[in-house]
Design an enzyme around this catalytic site. Structure first.
Site, PDB file in Angstrom:
ATOM      1  CE  LYS A   1      42.897  29.509 107.078  1.00  0.00           C
ATOM      2  NZ  LYS A   1      42.980  29.892 105.391  1.00  0.00           N
TER       3      LYS A   1
ATOM      4  CD  GLU B   1      47.056  31.387 108.775  1.00  0.00           C
ATOM      5  OE1 GLU B   1      46.095  30.907 108.454  1.00  0.00           O
ATOM      6  OE2 GLU B   1      47.756  32.241 108.149  1.00  0.00           O
TER       7      GLU B   1
ATOM      8  NE  ARG C   1      42.481  34.399  98.400  1.00  0.00           N
ATOM      9  CZ  ARG C   1      41.359  33.743  98.562  1.00  0.00           C
ATOM     10  NH1 ARG C   1      39.957  33.891  98.485  1.00  0.00           N
ATOM     11  NH2 ARG C   1      41.741  32.390  98.911  1.00  0.00           N
TER      12      ARG C   1
ATOM     13  CG  HIS D   1      48.624  37.115 106.998  1.00  0.00           C
ATOM     14  ND1 HIS D   1      47.169  37.176 107.678  1.00  0.00           N
ATOM     15  CD2 HIS D   1      48.515  35.691 106.400  1.00  0.00           C
ATOM     16  CE1 HIS D   1      46.592  35.947 107.476  1.00  0.00           C
ATOM     17  NE2 HIS D   1      46.983  35.169 106.679  1.00  0.00           N
TER      18      HIS D   1
ATOM     19  CB  SER E   1      45.946  37.075  98.379  1.00  0.00           C
ATOM     20  OG  SER E   1      45.445  36.238  99.292  1.00  0.00           O
TER      21      SER E   1
ATOM     22  CG  HIS F   1      42.824  33.880 108.158  1.00  0.00           C
ATOM     23  ND1 HIS F   1      42.472  33.676 106.624  1.00  0.00           N
ATOM     24  CD2 HIS F   1      44.008  33.670 108.286  1.00  0.00           C
ATOM     25  CE1 HIS F   1      43.721  33.117 106.313  1.00  0.00           C
ATOM     26  NE2 HIS F   1      44.664  33.201 107.234  1.00  0.00           N
TER      27      HIS F   1
ATOM     28  CE  LYS G   1      42.810  31.255  94.667  1.00  0.00           C
ATOM     29  NZ  LYS G   1      42.887  30.306  95.924  1.00  0.00           N
TER      30      LYS G   1
ATOM     31  CD  GLN H   1      45.838  35.044 102.972  1.00  0.00           C
ATOM     32  OE1 GLN H   1      45.462  34.380 103.890  1.00  0.00           O
ATOM     33  NE2 GLN H   1      46.349  34.834 101.904  1.00  0.00           N
TER      34      GLN H   1
END
Length: 488
Positions: A131, A133, A281, A262, A104, A108, A287, A106
């Site tokens: 989050k 990453e 998202r 991203h 998706s 964080h 979702k 999205q």
């Protein structure tokens, strides 16, 4: 050292075990099979989770289903110095991803937003942590990451009339007139919140136009056609024009801070992040979408992401590469030792870390061993000093556990998630500063106490005038005597 059994996630965007037709099968499925998990050939295998997050906890082999989190709660020593920075749990979550279709659009949340979202909607946002990453490519890997530079976006709005029609003339003109974050936010929000029928009409027209072009299509144009095949008429197809298309070769990495848009597009990768599963998202997904939260929380910084190549191997560690993002919670180490025909395999030392580590065997065979003495009360069925390494094996290394990795004849490749060493360097500096500060405070305290006691003695014994005369003498020390300042 503990041997772990780690769960897999069968998300729809993952790859099946046998790709067929020349396609690569899922790396996640291959790792699971190597660990003894029965793999269903009809299911997509998307993620392998290695950590303590409640949504996918590792269990300790040799116990009766005890999770790693439960084991740590009774063996706090295994966290080492990390405990004072991150509490009584692992601060990172380690993963392998097998991406067949795009994830998706999205972002964080940062820590403050994560706490707010978790408090209001714990059913959607499962924890209160941020989050950040990092993704390291195992194969050729594609991703959409961050907003394109201003000039590229202006060009897209000029050359893709369907995109401009959805964004709106006013927002598009504002982008052309200004590279401000406010203009970018307004245009992106207009796109992502546009009416679904308007978006669908625009994508249909764009697809028809691109398929009829007699020129070679750009990489971004090819991508939007692929995305439309995967998620027909989804607004995320058009959002790709706002985002950087990044292609990584094996061994290259990107890192993502909070509130950066991203979407991973395709490929196999190792991923590490702070312990969280929070995702906001807004496209390319069946979702729940939280579009307004995503659009409001993005940083709207523009430009391509930094690509990490990893550290250069050293003379002492010729097969080790380290990927260090600017995040405290984690860094990732790759050790790739070649095979040999010698009776003894080649070896690489992994120095002890002040914090815990998780080791994954991606390829090959070997062994890992430590000469650390077993602590009192250790369970010999669970806590090992030597572990056989084979594909899919996952090992937890307590803090302050140095190990030697030895490859057997075919060689071995392991990946290690660990705490970013800058935490301990910064912590050491902080501790030194505290010690110095406390020493200074101690000296000042005793001096002040001594002066107070002298003052109290003088008052109690009626010697205050004498004390004043003595203090006056001390104050005049080093000053020139009046008798010696007359001109000669």
């Amino acid at each position: 050292m503990l041997r772990l059994q780690c769960p897999v996630q069968n998300y729809a965007w993952g790859r099946k075990p046998d790709g067929g037709g020349g396609k690569r099968g899922s790396e996640v499925a291959a790792l699971a099979a190597g660990a003894g998990v029965e793999v269903d050939p009809e299911k997509p295998y998307a993620e392998l989770w290695m950590g303590t997050h409640p949504s996918g906890q590792a269990t300790v082999i040799g116990t009766e289903g005890s999770t790693l989190s439960q084991w740590l709660s009774t063996h706090v020593f295994a966290l080492g110095d990390v405990q004072q920075y991150f509490g009584n749990d692992l601060p990172f979550l380690f993963k392998v991803l097998s991406v067949e279709t795009a994830l998706s659009i999205q972002s964080h949340p940062d820590k403050a937003l994560a706490e707010k979202l978790h408090s209001k909607r714990p059913d959607v946002y499962k924890d209160d942590n941020h989050k950040p990453e990092m993704a390291i490519a195992l194969t050729d890997f594609e991703a959409l990451c961050g907003f394109v530079e201003h000039g590229e976006l202006v060009q897209a709005l000029a050359s893709v009339p369907e995109l401009r029609s959805v964004v709106g003339e006013a927002a598009a003109a504002a982008i052309e007139a200004s590279g401000s974050k406010a203009a970018l936010k307004a245009a992106f929000t207009a796109l992502m919140t546009a009416d679904a029928s308007t978006v669908a009409t625009a994508i249909q027209a764009m697809t028809k136009r691109l398929l009829s072009e007699r020129r070679p299509l750009t990489d971004k144009e090819k991508l939007v056609l692929r995305l439309n095949e995967q998620y027909p008429l989804d607004v995320g197809v058009l959002s790709a024009f706002f985002l950087n298309l990044v292609t990584l070769k094996p061994g290259q990495a990107i890192y993502l801070s909070a509130n950066v848009p991203h979407a991973y597009v395709s490929g196999e990768l190792v991923e590490c992040m702070a312990t969280s599963d929070n995702v906001i998202r807004a496209g390319l997904t069946p979702k729940l979408r939280d579009t307004s939260v995503l659009c409001d929380s993005l940083t709207y910084s523009q430009g391509p992401p930094e690509i990490l190549e990893g550290s250069s191997p050293s003379t002492s560690c010729p097969w080790t590469v380290t990927y260090s993002p600017p995040f405290d919670e984690f860094e990732v180490i790759r050790v790739r030792i070649p095979g040999t025909t010698r009776p003894l395999g080649l070896q690489e030392a992994l120095p002890a870390s002040p914090g815990p580590q998780i080791l994954l065997v991606r390829e090959g065979q070997g062994r890992a061993f430590t000469r650390n003495p077993i602590h009192a009360g250790a369970d010999p069925k669970v806590e090992w000093q030597e572990v056989v390494l084979q594909k899919g094996g996952v090992v937890f290394l307590p803090a302050n556990t140095p190990i030697m990795v030895e490859a057997l004849n075919i060689g071995v490749e392991v990946w290690v998630a660990t705490i970013n060493e800058r935490v301990f360097k910064q912590g050491a500096r902080t501790k030194i500063a505290v010690v110095e500060r406390d020493a200074q405070l101690s000296w000042v305290f005793w001096l002040a106490l001594g002066l107070l006691l002298v003052l109290l003695w003088a008052m109690a014994t009626n010697n205050l005038p004498a004390l004043q005369r003595e203090l006056h003498k001390w104050a005049s020390l080093g000053q020139p005597d009046a008798a010696h300042t007359k001109p000669t």
